[in-house]
Scaffold this active site. Sequence first.
Site, PDB file in Angstrom:
ATOM      1  N   ARG A   1       0.813  -1.235   0.000  1.00  0.00           N
ATOM      2  CA  ARG A   1       0.000   0.000   0.000  1.00  0.00           C
ATOM      3  C   ARG A   1       0.842   1.279   0.000  1.00  0.00           C
ATOM      4  NH1 ARG A   1      -3.139  -3.223   3.512  1.00  0.00           N
ATOM      5  NH2 ARG A   1      -5.017  -3.916   2.435  1.00  0.00           N
TER       6      ARG A   1
ATOM      7  N   LYS B   1       3.753  12.358  -9.840  1.00  0.00           N
ATOM      8  CA  LYS B   1       2.779  11.663 -10.697  1.00  0.00           C
ATOM      9  C   LYS B   1       3.406  10.362 -11.177  1.00  0.00           C
ATOM     10  CE  LYS B   1      -0.026  15.106 -13.083  1.00  0.00           C
ATOM     11  NZ  LYS B   1      -0.341  15.598 -14.435  1.00  0.00           N
TER      12      LYS B   1
ATOM     13  N   GLU C   1      10.474  19.953 -22.554  1.00  0.00           N
ATOM     14  CA  GLU C   1       9.806  20.285 -21.289  1.00  0.00           C
ATOM     15  C   GLU C   1      10.431  21.545 -20.661  1.00  0.00           C
ATOM     16  OE1 GLU C   1       7.052  18.744 -20.351  1.00  0.00           O
ATOM     17  OE2 GLU C   1       7.183  16.605 -20.850  1.00  0.00           O
TER      18      GLU C   1
ATOM     19  N   LYS D   1       8.667  23.701 -11.574  1.00  0.00           N
ATOM     20  CA  LYS D   1       7.724  22.619 -11.286  1.00  0.00           C
ATOM     21  C   LYS D   1       7.557  22.440  -9.773  1.00  0.00           C
ATOM     22  CE  LYS D   1       6.058  18.140 -12.598  1.00  0.00           C
ATOM     23  NZ  LYS D   1       6.222  16.928 -13.394  1.00  0.00           N
TER      24      LYS D   1
ATOM     25  N   GLU E   1      -3.274  18.780  -9.004  1.00  0.00           N
ATOM     26  CA  GLU E   1      -3.727  19.307 -10.283  1.00  0.00           C
ATOM     27  C   GLU E   1      -5.178  19.781 -10.278  1.00  0.00           C
ATOM     28  OE1 GLU E   1      -1.803  17.407 -13.689  1.00  0.00           O
ATOM     29  OE2 GLU E   1      -3.657  17.701 -14.802  1.00  0.00           O
TER      30      GLU E   1
ATOM     31  N   ARG F   1      -1.374  23.537 -11.453  1.00  0.00           N
ATOM     32  CA  ARG F   1      -0.588  22.441 -12.024  1.00  0.00           C
ATOM     33  C   ARG F   1      -1.044  22.080 -13.431  1.00  0.00           C
ATOM     34  NH1 ARG F   1       1.802  16.996  -9.017  1.00  0.00           N
ATOM     35  NH2 ARG F   1       2.935  16.281 -10.854  1.00  0.00           N
TER      36      ARG F   1
ATOM     37  N   ASN G   1       0.462  21.109 -18.421  1.00  0.00           N
ATOM     38  CA  ASN G   1       0.009  20.310 -19.563  1.00  0.00           C
ATOM     39  C   ASN G   1       0.175  21.048 -20.890  1.00  0.00           C
ATOM     40  OD1 ASN G   1      -0.810  18.056 -18.052  1.00  0.00           O
ATOM     41  ND2 ASN G   1      -2.718  19.071 -17.485  1.00  0.00           N
TER      42      ASN G   1
ATOM     43  N   HIS H   1       0.735  19.220 -24.134  1.00  0.00           N
ATOM     44  CA  HIS H   1       0.586  17.779 -23.910  1.00  0.00           C
ATOM     45  C   HIS H   1      -0.683  17.184 -24.507  1.00  0.00           C
ATOM     46  CE1 HIS H   1       4.059  18.292 -21.413  1.00  0.00           C
ATOM     47  NE2 HIS H   1       4.090  17.011 -21.089  1.00  0.00           N
TER      48      HIS H   1
ATOM     49  N   HIS I   1       0.102  14.185 -26.768  1.00  0.00           N
ATOM     50  CA  HIS I   1      -0.288  12.804 -26.458  1.00  0.00           C
ATOM     51  C   HIS I   1      -0.963  12.140 -27.645  1.00  0.00           C
ATOM     52  CE1 HIS I   1      -0.282  13.079 -21.754  1.00  0.00           C
ATOM     53  NE2 HIS I   1       0.914  12.889 -22.269  1.00  0.00           N
TER      54      HIS I   1
ATOM     55  N   HIS J   1       8.527  11.316 -26.398  1.00  0.00           N
ATOM     56  CA  HIS J   1       7.580  12.140 -25.665  1.00  0.00           C
ATOM     57  C   HIS J   1       7.910  13.630 -25.861  1.00  0.00           C
ATOM     58  CE1 HIS J   1       4.808  13.303 -22.480  1.00  0.00           C
ATOM     59  NE2 HIS J   1       5.775  14.004 -21.929  1.00  0.00           N
TER      60      HIS J   1
HETATM   61  N1  LIG Z   1       5.306  11.856 -14.151  1.00  0.00           N
HETATM   62  C1  LIG Z   1       5.381  12.992 -14.787  1.00  0.00           C
HETATM   63  O1  LIG Z   1       5.077  14.058 -14.245  1.00  0.00           O
HETATM   64  C2  LIG Z   1       5.872  12.997 -16.211  1.00  0.00           C
HETATM   65  C3  LIG Z   1       6.143  14.222 -16.846  1.00  0.00           C
HETATM   66  C4  LIG Z   1       6.640  14.202 -18.140  1.00  0.00           C
HETATM   67  C5  LIG Z   1       6.853  12.979 -18.781  1.00  0.00           C
HETATM   68  N2  LIG Z   1       6.569  11.819 -18.144  1.00  0.00           N
HETATM   69  C6  LIG Z   1       6.800  10.524 -18.799  1.00  0.00           C
HETATM   70  O2  LIG Z   1       8.180  10.387 -19.073  1.00  0.00           O
HETATM   71  C7  LIG Z   1       8.348   9.450 -20.132  1.00  0.00           C
HETATM   72  C8  LIG Z   1       9.422   9.929 -21.064  1.00  0.00           C
HETATM   73  O3  LIG Z   1      10.629  10.026 -20.346  1.00  0.00           O
HETATM   74  P1  LIG Z   1      12.045  10.074 -21.076  1.00  0.00           P
HETATM   75  O4  LIG Z   1      11.990  11.000 -22.217  1.00  0.00           O
HETATM   76  O5  LIG Z   1      13.057  10.282 -20.021  1.00  0.00           O
HETATM   77  O6  LIG Z   1      12.143   8.635 -21.760  1.00  0.00           O
HETATM   78  P2  LIG Z   1      12.798   7.248 -21.350  1.00  0.00           P
HETATM   79  O7  LIG Z   1      12.672   6.970 -19.928  1.00  0.00           O
HETATM   80  O8  LIG Z   1      12.230   6.268 -22.312  1.00  0.00           O
HETATM   81  O9  LIG Z   1      14.349   7.453 -21.679  1.00  0.00           O
HETATM   82  C9  LIG Z   1      14.744   7.726 -22.999  1.00  0.00           C
HETATM   83  C10 LIG Z   1      15.805   6.740 -23.503  1.00  0.00           C
HETATM   84  O10 LIG Z   1      17.062   7.071 -22.942  1.00  0.00           O
HETATM   85  C11 LIG Z   1      17.660   5.928 -22.335  1.00  0.00           C
HETATM   86  N3  LIG Z   1      18.450   6.464 -21.220  1.00  0.00           N
HETATM   87  C12 LIG Z   1      17.993   7.077 -20.114  1.00  0.00           C
HETATM   88  N4  LIG Z   1      19.004   7.602 -19.399  1.00  0.00           N
HETATM   89  C13 LIG Z   1      20.139   7.283 -20.060  1.00  0.00           C
HETATM   90  C14 LIG Z   1      21.511   7.566 -19.839  1.00  0.00           C
HETATM   91  N5  LIG Z   1      21.911   8.367 -18.847  1.00  0.00           N
HETATM   92  N6  LIG Z   1      22.411   7.039 -20.696  1.00  0.00           N
HETATM   93  C15 LIG Z   1      22.005   6.289 -21.771  1.00  0.00           C
HETATM   94  N7  LIG Z   1      20.723   6.038 -22.059  1.00  0.00           N
HETATM   95  C16 LIG Z   1      19.803   6.537 -21.217  1.00  0.00           C
HETATM   96  C17 LIG Z   1      16.509   5.060 -21.959  1.00  0.00           C
HETATM   97  O11 LIG Z   1      16.901   3.714 -21.881  1.00  0.00           O
HETATM   98  C18 LIG Z   1      15.559   5.286 -23.142  1.00  0.00           C
HETATM   99  O12 LIG Z   1      15.936   4.480 -24.221  1.00  0.00           O
HETATM  100  C19 LIG Z   1       6.996   9.285 -20.771  1.00  0.00           C
HETATM  101  O13 LIG Z   1       6.474   8.033 -20.441  1.00  0.00           O
HETATM  102  C20 LIG Z   1       6.158  10.390 -20.139  1.00  0.00           C
HETATM  103  O14 LIG Z   1       4.796  10.041 -20.037  1.00  0.00           O
HETATM  104  C21 LIG Z   1       6.092  11.811 -16.878  1.00  0.00           C
END
Ligand SMILES: NC(=O)c1ccc[n+]([C@@H]2O[C@H](COP(=O)([O-])OP(=O)(O)OC[C@H]3O[C@@H](n4cnc5c(N)ncnc54)[C@H](O)[C@@H]3O)[C@@H](O)[C@H]2O)c1
Length: 360
Positions: A122, A144, A186, A228, A238, A242, A246, A249, A253, A266
């Site tokens: 939990r 999130k 971002e 942020k 949100e 907050r 978006n 986004h 999306h 993304h």
């Molecule tokens: N929770 C939130 O508030 C929030 C906000 C924005 C985005 N997101 C989410 O984040 C995700 C996208 O994140 P992202 O762009 O970081 O993508 P990701 O986590 O897929 O990473 C991108 C790529 O880089 C590689 N990688 C990561 N760090 C590395 C490093 N230091 N060296 C070598 N390779 C590395 C990963 O293996 C992957 O192939 C989406 O799913 C999106 O929905 C969440």
Amino acid sequence: VSAPIWVELGDRRYPVIGLPGDAGSVAASIDEVARPGSLIVLTDENVHAAHGDALSRALDARGRTARWHVIPPGEGSKSVTTISRLWEEVFSEPVQRTDTVVAVGGGVVGDLGGFLASTLLRGIDVVQVATTVLAMSDAAVGGKTGINVPAGKNLVGTFHQPRAVLQWTGALATLPERERHSGVAEVVKSALLAGEEEVAWLETNGVALASGEPAAVTHAVQMSAGLKAKIVADDEREGGARRLLNLGHTLGHVIEHATGYGSWTHGEAVATGMVLALDLGQARGFGTPELRERVVSILAAQKLPVAPPSLTVGQWTGPLAVDKKRTGDSIQFVFCSAPGNCQVVPVPIVDVVDWLSRMC
Ligand SMILES: NC(=O)c1ccc[n+]([C@@H]2O[C@H](COP(=O)([O-])OP(=O)(O)OC[C@H]3O[C@@H](n4cnc5c(N)ncnc54)[C@H](O)[C@@H]3O)[C@@H](O)[C@H]2O)c1
């Protein structure tokens, strides 16, 4: 090393700490912020290949018990299949409430690791160790968590604030260039929300940022995480401010969904989504052509796409029907009149469809 940024959430306040060093400094920080207990380390194959051995040795050297779980990279891992496999793997050994999930990676690992932590017994602690520009500037901060289901992205998830966020800028040397550029989307969003000074900084420092100069990248991720942190402290769940995060986004999306999660990152989808939001905003009386041109130049300098893929009206509108930002017959868009002057505006779905049909 600069002072941490704090996300001020009363007795759940937590620091966002910049770590330019090696795995040893990350292990030291994890050791400091995590309660005594086992560490359930989640990472993906790419991050594991680049940094797993060093981090594992450094945690061992500090006497921390760490069980590693390595998932395939990419958005596809934010799935029900992966989370149920992780539940099985994690519970193959005893889990205690003082254990901590340590999510080492980009936004995918962070969203999945946060969700995992929020569901184990939990809810146990999570420490976010961000290794992409996108995770450092945005995803790892704010609590999130989420996974994707067939109906859409991030439709299942929780709010689960981390115990700390470590922005491991020292790991960025191995991040592929395309991912580095994607993460800046971002940052551009944050700058538009923050104000003129931040947007002007991006215009002046675009080249340094695009080439991955550490000082510029560090400044950018701290500016974005700082904004942020403030917004999340004011509106954790949100209900108000907050929602500004978006920006870009909603249609971003849709692009990710329609192109099958993977061909566009993304960040790339958010970049184009932001330009589209500025276009739709202008059509409804928000912003100016000059503002749009400034944002397009900043994004283009980071090699980010600014024009949408060719999609049918149906591909655009289908995902909007289940969008989390939908209320009744309207979709909440974020429109900007000027840097630092953005607002959430409900737009009737019929108007969005009409605008998209003309655009298509
Ligand atoms: N929770 C939130 O508030 C929030 C906000 C924005 C985005 N997101 C989410 O984040 C995700 C996208 O994140 P992202 O762009 O970081 O993508 P990701 O986590 O897929 O990473 C991108 C790529 O880089 C590689 N990688 C990561 N760090 C590395 C490093 N230091 N060296 C070598 N390779 C590395 C990963 O293996 C992957 O192939 C989406 O799913 C999106 O929905 C969440």
